[in-house]
Design a protein around this motif. Structure first.
Motif, PDB file in Angstrom:
ATOM      1  N   LEU A 160       0.843  -1.193   0.000  1.00 21.47           N
ATOM      2  CA  LEU A 160       0.000   0.000   0.000  1.00 21.47           C
ATOM      3  C   LEU A 160       0.880   1.246   0.000  1.00 21.47           C
ATOM      4  O   LEU A 160       1.658   1.471   0.933  1.00 21.47           O
ATOM      5  N   MET A 161       0.753   2.040  -1.053  1.00 17.20           N
ATOM      6  CA  MET A 161       1.579   3.228  -1.228  1.00 17.20           C
ATOM      7  C   MET A 161       0.925   4.401  -0.517  1.00 17.20           C
ATOM      8  O   MET A 161      -0.222   4.761  -0.798  1.00 17.20           O
ATOM      9  N   LYS A 162       1.677   4.983   0.423  1.00 12.48           N
ATOM     10  CA  LYS A 162       1.103   6.003   1.302  1.00 12.48           C
ATOM     11  C   LYS A 162       1.955   7.272   1.337  1.00 12.48           C
ATOM     12  O   LYS A 162       3.176   7.217   1.265  1.00 12.48           O
ATOM     13  N   GLY A 163       1.270   8.413   1.496  1.00 10.11           N
ATOM     14  CA  GLY A 163       1.940   9.697   1.577  1.00 10.11           C
ATOM     15  C   GLY A 163       2.362  10.043   2.995  1.00 10.11           C
ATOM     16  O   GLY A 163       2.463   9.176   3.871  1.00 10.11           O
ATOM     17  N   CYS A 181       3.470  -5.221   9.825  1.00 13.29           N
ATOM     18  CA  CYS A 181       3.698  -4.159   8.842  1.00 13.29           C
ATOM     19  C   CYS A 181       5.180  -3.828   8.730  1.00 13.29           C
ATOM     20  O   CYS A 181       5.813  -3.438   9.716  1.00 13.29           O
ATOM     21  N   GLN A 182       5.705  -4.003   7.538  1.00 13.76           N
ATOM     22  CA  GLN A 182       7.059  -3.556   7.218  1.00 13.76           C
ATOM     23  C   GLN A 182       6.941  -2.224   6.492  1.00 13.76           C
ATOM     24  O   GLN A 182       6.120  -2.076   5.584  1.00 13.76           O
ATOM     25  N   ILE A 183       7.757  -1.261   6.864  1.00 12.60           N
ATOM     26  CA  ILE A 183       7.691   0.076   6.276  1.00 12.60           C
ATOM     27  C   ILE A 183       8.891   0.272   5.356  1.00 12.60           C
ATOM     28  O   ILE A 183      10.040   0.189   5.782  1.00 12.60           O
ATOM     29  N   VAL A 184       8.609   0.496   4.071  1.00 11.43           N
ATOM     30  CA  VAL A 184       9.660   0.709   3.070  1.00 11.43           C
ATOM     31  C   VAL A 184       9.594   2.155   2.604  1.00 11.43           C
ATOM     32  O   VAL A 184       8.568   2.610   2.109  1.00 11.43           O
ATOM     33  N   SER A 189       9.588   9.838  -3.515  1.00 11.62           N
ATOM     34  CA  SER A 189       8.835  10.900  -2.847  1.00 11.62           C
ATOM     35  C   SER A 189       9.228  10.979  -1.370  1.00 11.62           C
ATOM     36  O   SER A 189       8.965  10.057  -0.597  1.00 11.62           O
ATOM     37  N   GLU A 190       9.863  12.069  -1.000  1.00 16.70           N
ATOM     38  CA  GLU A 190      10.317  12.263   0.375  1.00 16.70           C
ATOM     39  C   GLU A 190       9.133  12.217   1.345  1.00 16.70           C
ATOM     40  O   GLU A 190       8.132  12.902   1.149  1.00 16.70           O
ATOM     41  N   GLY A 191       9.253  11.382   2.373  1.00 18.05           N
ATOM     42  CA  GLY A 191       8.207  11.271   3.381  1.00 18.05           C
ATOM     43  C   GLY A 191       7.157  10.230   3.086  1.00 18.05           C
ATOM     44  O   GLY A 191       6.364   9.877   3.964  1.00 18.05           O
TER      45      GLY A 191
END
Length: 203
Positions: A160-163, A181-184, A189-191
């Motif tokens: 899931l691509m998130k801002g 949940c792994q956070i990549v 896009s910064e942030g």
């Protein structure tokens, strides 16, 4: 050839992505596939941003389902990249807007991409038994989990691509759902991040 400095692709794949971008620019004034403010930065904001998701899964994929595909991000970009693999897998694009589905079908035909296109709302579909579910700019995390839960095969992963608001979405979702949940971090896009979610079940 190197795509975005992080993904090696063939000349044929690069040509398909270039043709895809041409078609999107041609269709965009009629059906608003992407925001007009981002069309001049189409490669970084949309194509390369979508391509980075392709690096994450590691084998064993039978079916990849992309929710709310819109102009094809990330699902259609994944379909282009999959053509290079010896081990193919099924790709399904789910989009409720018939005009956007017409665009997706047109691109798939011209680029000879093997995709299924479902012109329907995800909540109306029978279980899709997906190994990977992807989504970009579709809904908040809690809503995405609610939409996706019954479509996940055993051991499935959501990409899931998130801002920049991803932390608050994650905190809210963790109060309603159990999941890993792994956070990549995003490469374009910064942030922004890609949330790799697995083991989904309701609290």
């Amino acid at each position: 050839m190197t795509l975005g400095g992080f993904l090696d692709v063939s000349r044929e794949t690069m040509e398909r992505l270039e043709r895809y971008s041409e078609l999107l620019v041609k269709w965009n004034p009629r059906i608003n596939l992407v925001s007009k403010s981002t069309i001049d930065d189409l490669w970084t904001r949309h194509i390369l941003d979508s391509a980075q998701i392709f690096e994450i899964p590691k084998g064993g994929i039978r079916r990849w389902v992309d929710l709310g595909s819109g102009g094809g991000f990330p699902g259609l970009v994944v379909a282009v990249l999959v053509r290079e693999l010896e081990q193919q897998f099924e790709i399904m694009l789910v989009e409720s807007d018939a005009r956007k589905c017409a665009f997706l079908s047109s691109v798939a035909r011209e680029l000879d991409l093997k995709v299924q296109i479902k012109n329907d709302r995800i909540e109306n579909l029978n279980s899709l038994d997906a190994d990977i579910v992807s989504a970009r700019a579709l809904a908040d995390l809690s809503s995405l989990l609610d939409l996706s839960e019954r479509h996940l095969a055993q051991g499935a992963t959501l990409l899931l691509m998130k801002g920049k608001k991803w932390r608050s979405e994650l905190e809210t979702a963790q109060s309603k759902w159990n999941f890993d949940c792994q956070i990549v971090k995003s490469k374009t896009s910064e942030g922004s991040v890609i949330l790799c979610v697995s083991g989904v079940c309701r609290v």
